[in-house]
Structure formats: C-alpha cells, structure tokens
Design an enzyme around this catalytic site. Structure first.
Site, PDB file in Angstrom:
ATOM      1  N   LYS A 267       7.627  25.703  20.984  1.00  0.00           N
ATOM      2  CA  LYS A 267       7.138  24.794  19.945  1.00  0.00           C
ATOM      3  C   LYS A 267       8.276  24.083  19.200  1.00  0.00           C
ATOM      4  O   LYS A 267       8.443  24.229  17.987  1.00  0.00           O
ATOM      5  CB  LYS A 267       6.260  25.545  18.943  1.00  0.00           C
ATOM      6  CG  LYS A 267       5.008  26.142  19.576  1.00  0.00           C
ATOM      7  CD  LYS A 267       4.159  26.886  18.548  1.00  0.00           C
ATOM      8  CE  LYS A 267       2.923  27.465  19.215  1.00  0.00           C
ATOM      9  NZ  LYS A 267       2.090  28.250  18.257  1.00  0.00           N
TER      10      LYS A 267
ATOM     11  N   ASP B 200       0.825  -1.217   0.000  1.00  0.00           N
ATOM     12  CA  ASP B 200       0.000   0.000   0.000  1.00  0.00           C
ATOM     13  C   ASP B 200       0.858   1.266   0.000  1.00  0.00           C
ATOM     14  O   ASP B 200       0.439   2.310   0.489  1.00  0.00           O
ATOM     15  CB  ASP B 200      -0.937   0.005   1.211  1.00  0.00           C
ATOM     16  CG  ASP B 200      -0.179  -0.129   2.541  1.00  0.00           C
ATOM     17  OD1 ASP B 200       1.066  -0.258   2.508  1.00  0.00           O
ATOM     18  OD2 ASP B 200      -0.824  -0.109   3.605  1.00  0.00           O
TER      19      ASP B 200
ATOM     20  N   ASP C 223       2.561   6.456   2.377  1.00  0.00           N
ATOM     21  CA  ASP C 223       1.868   5.296   2.922  1.00  0.00           C
ATOM     22  C   ASP C 223       0.370   5.602   2.885  1.00  0.00           C
ATOM     23  O   ASP C 223      -0.098   6.526   3.537  1.00  0.00           O
ATOM     24  CB  ASP C 223       2.343   5.055   4.361  1.00  0.00           C
ATOM     25  CG  ASP C 223       1.580   3.940   5.059  1.00  0.00           C
ATOM     26  OD1 ASP C 223       0.822   3.233   4.378  1.00  0.00           O
ATOM     27  OD2 ASP C 223       1.731   3.793   6.284  1.00  0.00           O
TER      28      ASP C 223
END
Length: 348
Positions: A275, A225, A330
C-alpha cells in the site's frame, strides 16, 4: 521603519528634555543611546508619569526611569516575526538594531498591521456552472454560496484586501447578475470591482484575453471557489524577485494505492511494496502572471491555465511553482462544501 534621529536621548538627559522629544517625535517614545549609538533603553510618557508620581522633578535625570531591557528586532526579522513578538508583549514600537546593538530605526506596529494599497490587479474567475454541487447552484453561482456567514467570493476579496490588493476584476458568466447585485462596485468592502462578461465560457486563461488593456503589471488570477489563507504578499514578492512570467500556487497531494504493489523485472518479482503512498504537486488554482504572459493567450478561444503554462515553458520563459502549505480547500463537491462550513470559523 521610521527614522529615529529626532527621538534620540542621551542617558544624561533631563525629564523635561525627554518630554520635549517625545512630544515633538509624535511616536510616544524616545530612544536612549550612548555616544556610539548603541541602544541603552527606551522611554515613554508612561515611564515619565510614574517617575513624576514618585517625586522626581522635571529637571531631574532620566537615568532611573528609562526602561533598560527593551524588546528589539533585527533587520533580518520578517514582518510576521516582529508582529508575533509585538502582539504577544502588547508593544506599539520596536527598535531595530544591528549585530553591535546600534539602533538603525524603529518599527511602529500599527504601520505593520495596516496594509499598504497595491496597484496590482486581482482577477477572480467566477463564471463556472458548479454542476457537481447539484441543487445548491441551480439559482446561485458557486462563488456566491455561503460558507460561514458570507459568500465564498467575499471571503476571497476580503483576504486579498487584507494584504492591500483592492483592485479586483471578476470574470462572470453563469448567473452573473447575482454577483454584480451583491458586490456592486466593491465600495462597501473598501475595494474597487470591475466585471468582465464571458459570453461563452473561455477557461481560466482564455478570459484574460478580454482584459489585456487592464493588466499592465503583474497580476493575480484565482478561481472563485477556493478558500485559503495563503499570504498573497509572499506569492507576489516571490514572483517579482524571481522575475517569472508565470507562478503557479501548488499543493501537495497524496494518493495511497490500496493494494500491495508488485515490482517486476524480466518476469521475476523483485519486491513487494505494501500500500505505497505516492505524492504529487497539483495546481492550487492560484496564479501570478506577468503581462508578457498575455501575448501567449489566443483571442476568443477556450484556453485554460495548464495550456498557458505549457506555452510559457515551451517558449523558454520562466514558469515557477509556489508551494502552498497554509489552509486551502477547493469547494467542488458537496462534501467539500460541508467541510468548508465546519472549518470556516476556526480558520478565518
């Protein structure tokens, strides 16, 4: 690289001699060299035709008609580098020279483009349920979903075939008849396909225990896949040159913490990072294994690739990573499937 002994000419040769050399060499080209084998130029039948049309005699010399600034390559140049130059300049042959400009051979571009068939097998894992894709996989196995104008699995097989890997094994389980009915023995795609039926889902490595007798040399394993344009030949060469037992294709994954991270030492704030982004390498679902790895896989049990690589590592065998920088996706969720369809024609 082709031998050039029978297509060499001295600059004092006649056009008649050049015609004989070009005709006998079957490469449509002659190499003009000096007494020290240094490259002076190249000569094609096109050069000769133009010379004859301008009034030259076949018994005249080639010194005024051969091309004196040919494109050359070095032994250290990769196939991709040579192809890039050849395609840009629409060349059919490129001489290979050393640092002294002495001719070592000649590369025919058609030979570079044509993949050489390799005996190494490609195992494609296509037995998953694909439940995260909901209704799309109710009647269609995930590897058979169309991206672009064909099933994902067909793009994978064609990409391997492009590099000469045409011996395919597909491990099937869920809706296996859909895959077998579509591909058959693979002959319509110019490959040979065998099927291994998992009666129960056995994981990305467990299914390999069903095909031990087929895997006698290094082989690929890839999830059915994935869409990628990785150079499989480079992965194979890397695995072979490093004498690895297992080589795992890896992909860099970035994760940004959405908050300011407070760093604390002994209860005191030492710093604050706003962050931050953390980088990891994750498995890309593409592997190359040597037959020795098969002895580490238990019979008839669910066994996945991370467990196999842990075994390889724990037994002090060589397990390597192969970073994948090329396109890779993916297709696990609906948004991945939509992204794949939007990017397919640009990438493939």
């Amino acid at each position: 690289m082709k031998n050039i002994q029978n297509i060499k000419l001295k600059p004092t040769a006649t056009i008649r001699e050049a015609l004989a050399v070009i005709d006998s060499g079957a490469m449509q080209i002659a190499i003009v060299v000096d007494d020290e084998n240094r490259l002076l130029g190249t000569l094609t039948d096109g050069n000769i035709r133009r010379g004859l049309l301008s009034g030259l005699s076949v018994d005249g010399g080639i010194k005024d008609i051969y091309f004196k600034t040919p494109t050359v390559a070095k032994m250290s140049d990769t196939k991709e580098e040579i192809l890039k130059v050849a395609l840009a300049k629409k060349l059919h042959q490129i001489p290979i020279v050393n640092e002294l400009n002495c001719v070592l051979g000649i590369v025919e571009i058609d030979e570079l483009i044509k993949p050489k068939d390799k005996t190494n097998r490609v195992v494609l894992m296509a037995g998953g349920l694909g439940t995260r894709l909901g209704e799309l996989t109710k009647t269609t196995p995930k590897p058979m979903l169309h991206v672009g104008n064909k099933p994902i699995l067909q793009t994978i097989i064609e990409n391997f075939s492009k590099y000469g890997y045409t011996n395919i094994i597909i491990s099937v389980n869920y809706l296996s008849h859909v895959i077998e009915d579509y591909f058959g023995d693979g002959s319509t795609l110019g490959v040979s396909i065998e099927y291994i039926h998992e009666k129960e889902r056995m994981g990305t490595a467990g299914a390999l225990s069903l095909m031990r007798n087929l895997l006698k040399e290094p082989f690929f394993v890839m999830n059915g896949d994935l869409l990628t344009n990785v150079n499989f030949e480079h992965l194979h060469d890397f695995h072979k040159s490093q004498e690895a037992i297992g080589t795992m294709g890896v992909r860099e994954y970035d994760f940004q913490v959405p908050y300011g991270v407070v760093n604390i030492e002994d209860g005191r704030i030492s710093s604050i990072t706003e962050k931050p982004t953390h980088k990891f390498f994750v498995s890309a679902g593409i592997y190359m294994l040597s037959p020795k790895a098969l002895s580490l896989i238990p019979d008839g049990e669910f066994f996945d690739m991370p467990s196999l690589f842990e075994k390889i590592i724990n037994e002090d065998n060589k397990a390597l990573s192969f970073p994948i920088h090329e396109y890779w996706l993916d297709i696990g969720r609906i948004n991945d499937y939509e992204q794949a369809n939007s990017e397919y024609y640009e990438v493939f």
